[in-house]
Design a protein around this motif. Structure first.
Motif, PDB file in Angstrom:
ATOM      1  N   UNK A 157       0.892  -1.317   0.187  1.00 53.70           N
ATOM      2  CA  UNK A 157      -0.004   0.129   0.119  1.00 53.70           C
ATOM      3  C   UNK A 157       0.811   1.317  -0.094  1.00 53.70           C
ATOM      4  N   UNK A 158       2.174   1.178   0.195  1.00 53.25           N
ATOM      5  CA  UNK A 158       3.098   2.351   0.377  1.00 53.25           C
ATOM      6  C   UNK A 158       2.900   3.107  -0.752  1.00 53.25           C
ATOM      7  N   UNK A 159       3.169   2.558  -2.018  1.00 54.05           N
ATOM      8  CA  UNK A 159       2.985   3.666  -3.353  1.00 54.05           C
ATOM      9  C   UNK A 159       1.768   4.710  -3.249  1.00 54.05           C
ATOM     10  N   UNK A 160       0.865   3.841  -3.214  1.00 50.82           N
ATOM     11  CA  UNK A 160      -0.499   4.462  -3.145  1.00 50.82           C
ATOM     12  C   UNK A 160      -0.679   5.571  -1.784  1.00 50.82           C
ATOM     13  N   UNK A 161      -0.768   5.026  -0.769  1.00 47.67           N
ATOM     14  CA  UNK A 161      -1.051   5.542   0.465  1.00 47.67           C
ATOM     15  C   UNK A 161      -0.125   6.322   0.931  1.00 47.67           C
ATOM     16  N   UNK A 162       1.271   6.231   1.003  1.00 47.43           N
ATOM     17  CA  UNK A 162       2.191   7.219   1.615  1.00 47.43           C
ATOM     18  C   UNK A 162       2.227   8.608   1.201  1.00 47.43           C
ATOM     19  N   UNK A 163       2.077   8.850  -0.306  1.00 46.37           N
ATOM     20  CA  UNK A 163       2.317  10.240  -0.602  1.00 46.37           C
ATOM     21  C   UNK A 163       1.234  11.144   0.140  1.00 46.37           C
ATOM     22  N   UNK A 164      -0.226  10.300   0.148  1.00 45.14           N
ATOM     23  CA  UNK A 164      -1.335  10.936   0.642  1.00 45.14           C
ATOM     24  C   UNK A 164      -1.306  11.269   2.051  1.00 45.14           C
ATOM     25  N   UNK A 165      -0.661  10.230   2.663  1.00 42.47           N
ATOM     26  CA  UNK A 165      -0.567  10.731   4.330  1.00 42.47           C
ATOM     27  C   UNK A 165       0.287  11.687   4.595  1.00 42.47           C
ATOM     28  N   UNK A 166       1.448  11.458   3.831  1.00 46.44           N
ATOM     29  CA  UNK A 166       2.540  12.780   3.835  1.00 46.44           C
ATOM     30  C   UNK A 166       2.032  14.120   3.701  1.00 46.44           C
ATOM     31  N   UNK A 167       0.983  13.890   3.021  1.00 45.50           N
ATOM     32  CA  UNK A 167       0.426  15.263   2.460  1.00 45.50           C
ATOM     33  C   UNK A 167      -0.229  15.823   3.550  1.00 45.50           C
ATOM     34  N   UNK A 168      -1.293  14.735   4.206  1.00 42.73           N
ATOM     35  CA  UNK A 168      -1.844  15.156   5.476  1.00 42.73           C
ATOM     36  C   UNK A 168      -1.065  15.581   6.367  1.00 42.73           C
ATOM     37  N   UNK A 169      -0.107  14.847   6.699  1.00 44.07           N
ATOM     38  CA  UNK A 169       0.888  15.176   7.950  1.00 44.07           C
ATOM     39  C   UNK A 169       1.316  16.731   7.744  1.00 44.07           C
ATOM     40  N   UNK A 170       1.799  17.258   6.575  1.00 45.36           N
ATOM     41  CA  UNK A 170       2.141  18.604   6.120  1.00 45.36           C
ATOM     42  C   UNK A 170       0.831  19.366   6.492  1.00 45.36           C
ATOM     43  N   UNK A 171      -0.224  19.188   5.901  1.00 45.92           N
ATOM     44  CA  UNK A 171      -1.313  19.838   6.239  1.00 45.92           C
ATOM     45  C   UNK A 171      -1.669  20.139   7.783  1.00 45.92           C
ATOM     46  N   UNK A 172      -1.365  19.387   8.501  1.00 39.48           N
ATOM     47  CA  UNK A 172      -1.498  19.499   9.875  1.00 39.48           C
ATOM     48  C   UNK A 172      -0.561  20.279  10.541  1.00 39.48           C
ATOM     49  N   UNK A 173       0.773  20.100   9.873  1.00 41.92           N
ATOM     50  CA  UNK A 173       1.826  20.883  10.437  1.00 41.92           C
ATOM     51  C   UNK A 173       1.452  22.561  10.104  1.00 41.92           C
ATOM     52  N   UNK A 174       1.118  22.607   8.804  1.00 42.25           N
ATOM     53  CA  UNK A 174       0.789  24.026   8.472  1.00 42.25           C
ATOM     54  C   UNK A 174      -0.373  24.643   9.285  1.00 42.25           C
ATOM     55  N   UNK A 175      -1.305  23.746   9.583  1.00 43.51           N
ATOM     56  CA  UNK A 175      -2.533  24.237  10.416  1.00 43.51           C
ATOM     57  C   UNK A 175      -2.067  24.405  11.954  1.00 43.51           C
ATOM     58  N   UNK A 176      -0.937  24.050  12.280  1.00 47.42           N
ATOM     59  CA  UNK A 176      -0.444  24.290  13.700  1.00 47.42           C
ATOM     60  C   UNK A 176      -0.012  25.534  13.877  1.00 47.42           C
ATOM     61  N   UNK A 177       0.369  26.008  15.356  1.00 47.06           N
ATOM     62  CA  UNK A 177       0.837  27.334  15.697  1.00 47.06           C
ATOM     63  C   UNK A 177       1.616  28.131  14.975  1.00 47.06           C
ATOM     64  N   UNK A 178       2.686  27.274  14.555  1.00 47.97           N
ATOM     65  CA  UNK A 178       3.758  27.778  13.838  1.00 47.97           C
ATOM     66  C   UNK A 178       4.026  27.463  12.304  1.00 47.97           C
TER      67      UNK A 178
END
Length: 302
Positions: A157-178
Motif C-alpha cells: 500500500x506504500x506507493x499509493x497511500x504514503x504520498x497521501x498521508x505525507x500530504x496530510x501530515x504537512x497539512x496538520x503542520x501548516x495548520x499548527x500554531x507555527x
C-alpha cells in the motif's frame, strides 16, 4: 514533557522500538521516512539539518541553532524548513528506556503543493519567522503519523497511500500554531523563499568568500533588509552561517582520519590556521588536535 503519553504516542513508541531493533537512524521502505533509536546519551553532533519534521516518542533531545536552544521530548516535534547548521544531542536515553523518534524529510515542493491544493492564505509581506521551531503534536497529527508508520507492515500500500498521508501530515503542520514558518519558505516571492535561495547559495559555495552585496542581489533585497531577514530565519548572520558550515566540514574531515590541521583549515576556506583553531575551539570546546585525540581514545576504549 512529564505528561502521561497518549495511546497514539505509546503505539508509535512501541512500533519504533520493535521495528528499529538497533541504535541509529534507520531508513524505511517509505521514501523520506526514518526511524531513530538511541540507548545512550550522545555527545553533541554538528551537522546541516535538512528540511524535515522530527517527532519524539520517548526520551529528550536538545538542538542548538546559533545561540538559540531547542529542547523537546515525548509528544513534541521539531520542524526545520530550510537547511540549517545545528548541533544536536540526545539528552535523555537509557537501555531500559531508549530515545525513540521518527523523521520525515520535506521539500519546498511538498509544501507548495499542499498550500495550492488547500488555498491556505499567506501574506508575503509578513515579518520572517525562525525556520526552526518546536511544537506539541495534536491528536490529528499523531493519528496521521501513526497511519504512515503502519504502512510499513503492509508494503504493497506504500506507493499509493504514503504520498497521501505525507500530504496530510504537512497539512496538520501548516495548520499548527507555527505553520507560517513553514509556509514562508515555500511561497515564491516571500521574504522566506528569498532567504532560502541565499542559504542554498552559501551552502553550495561555503568555501569561497562572499560579498554581502552579492547575497543581497540574489535575494533582491537591500543589504540591511537581507541581514534582518536572514537573522530572523536562521538565528545568525550570513558570515556566522558560513563559519558554522566550514567548521562542521572541518570536524568531519578531521574525525574521518585527516590529521593535518593546516591542510584542513585551508580546504574549508580559512587562510589562517590560528584563526581556524580559535574558532574551532570556540564552537566545539576543544582545539582540533585535542578533539582528534579525544575521538581516537574513545574508539580505542570501545
Amino acid at each position: 514533557m512529564s505528561e502521561k503519553p497518549s495511546q497514539q504516542q505509546q503505539q508509535l513508541a512501541k512500533f519504533i522500538e520493535n521495528y528499529s531493533g538497533q541504535d541509529g537512524v534507520q531508513p524505511t521502505s517509505i521514501p523520506s521516512l526514518f526511524l531513530i533509536r538511541e540507548s545512550t546519551i550522545s555527545e553533541p553532533i554538528s551537522r546541516v539539518n535538512e528540511p524535515s519534521f522530527c517527532m519524539i516518542l520517548q526520551g529528550e533531545k536538545e538542538v542548538l541553532l546559533g545561540e538559540e536552544r531547542f529542547l523537546y521530548g515525548p509528544g513534541q516535534y521539531i520542524v526545520a524548513s530550510v537547511n540549517l547548521p545545528v548541533t544536536g544531542q540526545v539528552t535523555k536515553a537509557s537501555t531500559e528506556s531508549p530515545y525513540l523518534a521518527l523523521k520525515l524529510e520535506l521539500t519546498p515542493t511538498d509544501i507548495v503543493e499542499m498550500i495550492n491544493e488547500t488555498d491556505l492564505p499567506y501574506n508575503q509581506e509578513k515579518k520572517s519567522k525562525r525556520a526552526m521551531y518546536v511544537s506539541s503534536a495534536e491528536p490529528s497529527l499523531l493519528d496521521a503519523v501513526l497511519r504512515l508508520a503502519d504502512l510499513l507492515e503492509v508494503p504493497k500500500h506504500i506507493p499509493t497511500l504514503a504520498p497521501l498521508i505525507k500530504k496530510e501530515i504537512i497539512y496538520w503542520i501548516l495548520q499548527g500554531p507555527h505553520g507560517e514558518a513553514l509556509k514562508q519558505i515555500a511561497v515564491e516571492g516571500s521574504n522566506g523563499s528569498k532567504i532560502r535561495k541565499v542559504i542554498d547559495h552559501i551552502i553550495k559555495n561555503y568555501i569561497e568568500p562572499f560579498r554581502i552585496e552579492d547575497l543581497a542581489e540574489i535575494a533582491n533585497m537591500s543589504v540591511s533588509t537581507l541581514h534582518r531577514h536572514f537573522k530572523e530565519v536562521t538565528a545568525m548572520s550570513p558570515i556566522q552561517f558560513q563559519k558554522q558550515l566550514r567548521l562542521q566540514e572541518a570536524r568531519r574531515l578531521l574525525l574521518a582520519g585527516s590529521t593535518d590541521v593546516a591542510e584542513i583549515a585551508f580546504r574549508v576556506g580559512y587562510e589562517s590556521q590560528s584563526q581556524f583553531s580559535r574558532e574551532y575551539a570556540r564552537m566545539f570546546g576543544f582545539s582540533p588536535r585535542v578533539d582528534i585525540n579525544r575521538f581516537k581514545e574513545k574508539h580505542v576504549n570501545e
